[in-house]
Design an enzyme around this catalytic site. Sequence first.
Site, PDB file in Angstrom:
ATOM      1  N   CYS A  33       0.862  -1.178   0.000  1.00  0.00           N
ATOM      2  CA  CYS A  33       0.000   0.000   0.000  1.00  0.00           C
ATOM      3  C   CYS A  33       0.901   1.232   0.000  1.00  0.00           C
ATOM      4  O   CYS A  33       2.123   1.117   0.105  1.00  0.00           O
ATOM      5  CB  CYS A  33      -0.942  -0.012   1.200  1.00  0.00           C
ATOM      6  N   TYR A  50       3.089  11.616 -12.475  1.00  0.00           N
ATOM      7  CA  TYR A  50       1.670  11.835 -12.185  1.00  0.00           C
ATOM      8  C   TYR A  50       1.554  12.617 -10.884  1.00  0.00           C
ATOM      9  O   TYR A  50       2.481  12.612 -10.062  1.00  0.00           O
ATOM     10  CB  TYR A  50       0.916  10.501 -12.075  1.00  0.00           C
ATOM     11  N   ARG A 131       6.481   3.787 -18.252  1.00  0.00           N
ATOM     12  CA  ARG A 131       5.511   4.884 -18.217  1.00  0.00           C
ATOM     13  C   ARG A 131       5.460   5.545 -16.843  1.00  0.00           C
ATOM     14  O   ARG A 131       4.870   6.607 -16.683  1.00  0.00           O
ATOM     15  CB  ARG A 131       4.121   4.387 -18.630  1.00  0.00           C
ATOM     16  N   HIS A 182       2.927  -7.607  -8.199  1.00  0.00           N
ATOM     17  CA  HIS A 182       1.718  -7.788  -9.009  1.00  0.00           C
ATOM     18  C   HIS A 182       1.864  -8.858 -10.093  1.00  0.00           C
ATOM     19  O   HIS A 182       1.564  -8.635 -11.270  1.00  0.00           O
ATOM     20  CB  HIS A 182       1.311  -6.453  -9.651  1.00  0.00           C
ATOM     21  N   ASP A 258      -2.908  -2.445  -2.464  1.00  0.00           N
ATOM     22  CA  ASP A 258      -2.413  -1.406  -3.364  1.00  0.00           C
ATOM     23  C   ASP A 258      -3.126  -0.062  -3.139  1.00  0.00           C
ATOM     24  O   ASP A 258      -3.060   0.826  -3.977  1.00  0.00           O
ATOM     25  CB  ASP A 258      -2.503  -1.809  -4.838  1.00  0.00           C
TER      26      ASP A 258
END
Length: 305
Positions: A33, A50, A131, A182, A258
Amino acid sequence: MTHHDKTPGWLDWHPEPSRPRLQLPPGAVDAHCHVFGPARTFPYAPERKYTPGDASKEQLFALRDHLGFARNVVVQATCHGADNSALVDALRASGGLARGVATVRPGIPDAELRELHDAGVRGVRFNFVRRLVDVTPRQDLWDVVERIAPYGWHVVVYFEAADLAELRDFLLSVPVPLVVDHLGRPDVTRDPDGPEFGAFLDFLRARPDIWCKVSCPERLSVTGPPALAGERSAYRDVVPFARRVVEEFSDRVLWGTDWPHPNLVDHMPDDGLLVDFLPHVAPTPELRQRLLVDNPMRLYWPEAR
């Protein structure tokens, strides 16, 4: 930072996650997390790809209690770069109930490494997803590994399935335990018994100290979220991949929510439903005990055993 500075189309985390039907085993660990900001106190990194909405330690710990977890492993988010202040602040506020995975650069002073360790950091994360980050030179990664090895830390690696072939030899040469995020991001439209996922399973078999997080079905699924798939059959296309890993590598799998789910573009998952997805992945109480308690405790709280 004001609300409208968030990345356009950014999805905020679910405001009212359901309470899971699944009774988690006592001592369960949410082993993946994040905390974001708050930006007023912990500004985001200038080089970030981001800008999220804030997601504070108080909100993370409230979610932990709501879902029935006992502990967290907080992973440094790429939007904070190598400034681990927000992460360290969360660890220190946890009363020993959180451990951390930091981002560090090769030149980090010894005193800062020691400070991270004392706060509860037990690993560093190498992100190979282009990315999200600019690619780091291999020599820089190697320098970091040499610095963290004396602390007994591990390396968390995040990559796309298509890049594993190119990364494999480098990763296998890293002389500390590895934790793959993941499921190695498989293409779940492919055959789980096919060569691409087979190459990932072979990678896990290559060393006994490679761990795998079977988290984030909401990132990997093509059949989609509950609204599309029906509440209790959400993300089912991910199940065969995750279950293969849990059943073969039951003593080195981990799971996490997450939260707060950065960079999702199509939907924001209900964290309660993510917990209720667990029996599809780890069908027996014994497997869930390993996945949620025994394994993360062995990796992150070995002194508690």
